[in-house]
Every structure is written in structure tokens, then in C-alpha cells.
Design an enzyme around this catalytic site. Structure first.
Site, PDB file in Angstrom:
ATOM      1  N   ARG A   1      11.696  -0.487  -8.787  1.00 49.61           N
ATOM      2  CA  ARG A   1      10.692  -1.548  -8.948  1.00 49.61           C
ATOM      3  C   ARG A   1      10.683  -2.138 -10.350  1.00 49.61           C
ATOM      4  NH1 ARG A   1       5.084  -0.156  -6.051  1.00 49.61           N
ATOM      5  NH2 ARG A   1       4.814   1.107  -7.913  1.00 49.61           N
TER       6      ARG A   1
ATOM      7  N   ARG B   1      -7.664  12.595   2.646  1.00 48.92           N
ATOM      8  CA  ARG B   1      -6.558  13.135   1.855  1.00 48.92           C
ATOM      9  C   ARG B   1      -6.574  14.659   1.828  1.00 48.92           C
ATOM     10  NH1 ARG B   1      -4.202   9.090  -1.538  1.00 48.92           N
ATOM     11  NH2 ARG B   1      -5.597   7.330  -1.820  1.00 48.92           N
TER      12      ARG B   1
ATOM     13  N   LYS C   1       3.468   2.005   4.323  1.00 50.89           N
ATOM     14  CA  LYS C   1       2.300   2.200   5.191  1.00 50.89           C
ATOM     15  C   LYS C   1       1.297   1.048   5.075  1.00 50.89           C
ATOM     16  CE  LYS C   1      -0.291   5.269   3.200  1.00 50.89           C
ATOM     17  NZ  LYS C   1      -1.577   4.768   2.667  1.00 50.89           N
TER      18      LYS C   1
ATOM     19  N   ARG D   1       4.819  12.214  -8.633  1.00 48.17           N
ATOM     20  CA  ARG D   1       3.883  11.643  -7.643  1.00 48.17           C
ATOM     21  C   ARG D   1       4.253  12.086  -6.240  1.00 48.17           C
ATOM     22  NH1 ARG D   1       4.794   5.736  -8.979  1.00 48.17           N
ATOM     23  NH2 ARG D   1       3.742   5.089  -7.072  1.00 48.17           N
TER      24      ARG D   1
ATOM     25  N   ARG E   1       7.711  -0.271 -15.222  1.00 49.00           N
ATOM     26  CA  ARG E   1       6.458   0.412 -15.591  1.00 49.00           C
ATOM     27  C   ARG E   1       6.674   1.910 -15.728  1.00 49.00           C
ATOM     28  NH1 ARG E   1       2.035  -1.454 -11.420  1.00 49.00           N
ATOM     29  NH2 ARG E   1       2.521   0.701 -11.015  1.00 49.00           N
TER      30      ARG E   1
END
Ligand code: ZN
Length: 218
Positions: free
Chosen positions: A128, A89, A15, A172, A161
């Protein structure tokens, strides 16, 4: 054609990248509330000082402060089109945004939802790897380095990470779904929601997005 849009999408949906692309056009503002908040804090504005008080105390910055920041930005700029990224949100935030726009004789033209199945997001996000030296971001699935574990840009070691680990990512994503579902229903019932299949190349998504922004839906 001008537009006043909210962009919604889970982490990893692309996004922000799409918002930056659209906002590279003339007269389009990209309003990322996260960036705005950081800018206010670092410039030491009054809003920034208030926000910092909440952040330092480990609390969420209240809706009213965020709204004030967005209003100030929209009022101060002559842009005819804008994208809100990172806000609203929650339903109370969405209602506050509606009221604030109404007071300025304006309204949203689109709410764009970048839809990607959770399995695809898991792959994007858990793949990632971040370079510990230069900060470059790679992805073992979609943007691999020539030598595994080494940064192509500087040769530094890559790290995975902790918030990119599978358990953290799935938490998440669940939290995002739970928080966003009421918002999607809210905008769908107003006839404002445009859903874009974002499980495709950025170019394809970008094309569908510009077609969608060309016609007002709200
Ligand atoms: Zn590097």
C-alpha cells in the site's frame, strides 16, 4: 431471504468492501462499529460522550457501550437484514451479542469468515502507498500508479505509512489471528461458521458470498 450476519476477516481481506457491496441491496444494513462510534462521538450523543471519555484516556471502549450502540441501531431500524462488521471481537462480546439478540427474539443466521493466507495479506498490505496530497490509496502489487511514487489522480508524492511496513503488518496479522481464533472456534461449534476463500478476485468472492447468504446456517 433475510440474514443477520457477522463478518470476520483479517485486515486486508476485503471484508469491508464485500460488506458495502451486500449492503447496497435493499433493506440491508451495514453496521460497522468503528463508523458508529465515530458518528456518536461527532454528534455528541450521550453514548458518544461516554465513549469519548474512555478514548481520550487511551482506554478501550467497554463492551457494554458498544452493545448498547448496536442494540439502539438494530432497534431503531426496520431493516430485515444486517451485517455486523468489527464486532464481536472477543468471546464475552459474542456472548453479550447472543443474549441481546435472544432478548429481542432473534439470532444470527451466519458468521462469515473471509480467509486469506497471511503471505497474501502481507503482499496486499505492505504494497500500500498513500498519496500525501489527496489521500488516494494505491498498491505497488495490485494497483500500481503509472509513475512510481507519484499519484495518478493528483501527481502528489506517495508515502509508505509506518503501519504498512512489514514488521508492523506481521504484528497486526499475528494479533488478529490470536484474537480471532477463539471466536472462530466458538461459532464453528455452534454450526454458524461459513468460511469463504477470499484470496480471489472481489467478483468471485462476492459470488460465493451471495450463495452463502442465501441459505441460513446457524
Ligand atoms: Zn493524490
Amino acid at each position: 431471504m433475510s440474514f443477520r450476519s457477522v463478518f470476520l476477516g483479517p485486515p486486508g481481506a476485503g471484508k469491508g468492501t464485500q460488506a458495502l457491496t451486500v449492503a447496497s441491496g435493499p433493506g440491508v444494513l451495514h453496521l460497522s462499529t468503528g463508523d458508529m462510534l465515530r458518528a456518536h462521538v461527532s454528534k455528541g450523543t450521550e453514548l458518544g460522550a461516554q465513549a469519548k471519555g474512555f478514548m481520550d484516556a487511551g482506554q478501550l471502549v467497554p463492551d457494554a457501550l458498544i452493545i448498547a450502540m448496536v442494540e439502539e441501531r438494530l432497534g431503531g431500524e426496520g431493516a430485515n437484514s444486517w451485517i455486523l462488521d468489527g464486532f464481536p471481537r472477543t468471546i464475552p462480546q459474542a456472548e453479550a451479542l447472543d443474549q441481546s439478540l435472544q432478548a429481542a427474539n432473534a439470532s444470527l443466521t451466519h458468521v462469515v469468515y473471509f480467509r486469506v493466507p497471511n503471505e497474501a495479506l502481507m503482499q496486499r498490505l505492505t504494497g500500500r502507498r498513500t498519496c500525501g496530497d489527496c489521500g488516494a490509496i494505491w498498491n505497488v502489487h495490485t494497483k500500481p500508479t503509472q509513475t512510481e511514487g507519484k499519484c495518478d489522480a493528483c501527481g502528489g508524492s506517495l508515502t509508505h505509512r509506518s503501519d504498512d511496513r512489514p514488521e508492523a503488518v506481521s504484528q497486526r496479522l499475528e494479533a488478529y489471528d490470536k484474537q480471532t481464533k477463539p471466536l472462530l472456534d466458538f461459532y464453528r461449534s455452534k454450526g454458524c461458521l461459513v468460511e469463504i476463500d477470499a484470496d480471489r478476485s472481489p467478483q468471485e468472492v462476492s459470488q460465493e458470498l451471495s450463495d452463502a447468504l442465501a441459505k441460513e446456517v446457524c
